[in-house]
Write an enzyme that holds these catalytic residues in place. Structure first.
Site, short mmCIF file in Angstrom:
data_model
loop_
_atom_site.label_atom_id
_atom_site.label_comp_id
_atom_site.label_asym_id
_atom_site.label_seq_id
_atom_site.Cartn_x
_atom_site.Cartn_y
_atom_site.Cartn_z
N HIS A 155 0.84 -1.21 0.00
CA HIS A 155 0.00 0.00 0.00
C HIS A 155 0.87 1.26 0.00
O HIS A 155 2.05 1.20 0.34
CB HIS A 155 -0.92 0.03 1.22
CG HIS A 155 -2.14 -0.83 1.08
ND1 HIS A 155 -2.13 -2.17 1.39
CD2 HIS A 155 -3.40 -0.55 0.64
CE1 HIS A 155 -3.33 -2.68 1.15
NE2 HIS A 155 -4.12 -1.73 0.68
N LYS A 196 -0.51 4.84 4.59
CA LYS A 196 -1.33 3.87 5.34
C LYS A 196 -0.73 3.66 6.74
O LYS A 196 0.47 3.47 6.89
CB LYS A 196 -1.40 2.54 4.58
CG LYS A 196 -2.35 1.55 5.24
CD LYS A 196 -2.81 0.50 4.26
CE LYS A 196 -3.76 -0.50 4.93
NZ LYS A 196 -5.00 0.12 5.40
#
Ligand code: NAD
Length: 269
Positions: A158, A162
């Site tokens: 990600h 995040k």
């Protein structure tokens, strides 16, 4: 009938902006509230204007209670603390609560389950159709392969912003794999590896999280057996897909009774 009123929590967030936009464009829904954290610069402004677009005819607020009181549904991609508080407000208002937030502690999940006695809650760590299909495939493949011979590892990547790991979707894939093996992830989850870990526990499910750049989200389930390896992989290339999934869930839930639902319910998988 009036169009159902929808409140977007965290309206200034990455997902919140997309949700405000999609609800405003939908001809079957009405944007009834755009809620941001207290002190946010957008408070009192029109959310459309704040995003550099056209007026949407309402004011951004930090008063979630007032916004939710008259609404039929809430879209919530924020933080666990905000979502738990919002679930209680949704329960009072008997409003549909679509939860995309990830990173919940067990106590948070218990609070959400309690709120679902009064209103429909749809919670999914990943709202994409493809990822939810991958969950079904993972369950079947894990069920077909002997746990003594086949190791399961889940790798996710990600963007650098995040804050939780493994991703909600990675945990859901792990849960699907564990279900395929007739048990729960609690029983099979291998703790994060660092240093002298010892050999891999047989039948366990391991996780690895990569973070960097602007990656929207990639998930790979690797099943490694004697002499061969299977890889099931999903790549999200545009975050709007999660917002569209959230609206699909919202529309599906409008005529449902109280309860906790998943994207598998919404998509009929
Ligand atoms: P983000 O940080 O851009 O957005 C979160 C927003 O919540 C921020 O704007 C923050 O100011 C706001 N917020 C904080 N406190 C608040 C309060 N008291 N009231 C109202 N708003 C408040 O993050 P993001 O990338 O939009 O992701 C949000 C969450 O959604 C994360 O948990 C992420 O993992 C999850 N997510 C889920 C999916 C899915 O498909 N389920 C997809 C993408 C992201």
């Amino acid at each position: 009938m009036d169009r159902p009123g929808v409140v977007v929590m965290g309206a200034a967030g990455r997902m919140g902006r997309l949700l405000v936009d999609l609800v405003a464009q939908a001809d079957d829904l009405r944007l009834a509230g755009a809620v941001v954290r207290p002190g946010h610069a957008w408070i009192g402004q029109d959310p459309g204007r704040a995003m550099g677009g056209a007026d949407l005819g309402l004011r951004v607020t930090d008063d979630a209670l007032a916004a939710i009181a008259g609404a039929q549904a809430i879209l919530d991609f924020t933080t666990p603390a905000v979502t738990v508080a919002t679930a209680a407000l949704a329960a009072q208002a008997r409003a549909v609560h679509v939860i995309g937030t990830t990173g919940f502690a067990p106590a948070d999940l218990a609070a959400i389950t309690a709120a679902a006695r009064h209103a429909p809650i749809i919670r999914a760590g990943n709202m994409s159709l493809g990822l939810n299909l991958l969950m079904g495939l993972t369950r079947r493949v894990a069920a077909a392969l002997d746990a003594r011979d086949w190791d399961i590892e889940i790798v996710e990547t990600h963007h650098r912003h995040k804050v939780d790991a493994p991703s909600g979707a990675a945990l859901m894939l792990g849960e699907a794999a564990a279900e395929g093996r007739g048990t729960s992830l609690d029983q099979l989850r291998i703790p994060a590896r660092e240093g002298i870990t010892g050999p891999r526990p047989p039948g366990g499910i391991g996780f690895a999280a990569l973070r960097g750049g602007d990656v929207v989200g990639e998930h790979e389930v690797i099943l490694a057996g004697p002499g061969e390896r299977i890889s099931l992989r999903h790549m999200a290339s545009d975050r709007t897909l999660f917002a569209r999934g959230a609206l699909t869930a919202l529309r599906w839930a409008l005529d449902k009774g109280p309860g906790e639902y998943s994207m598998a319910d919404v998509l009929g998988l």
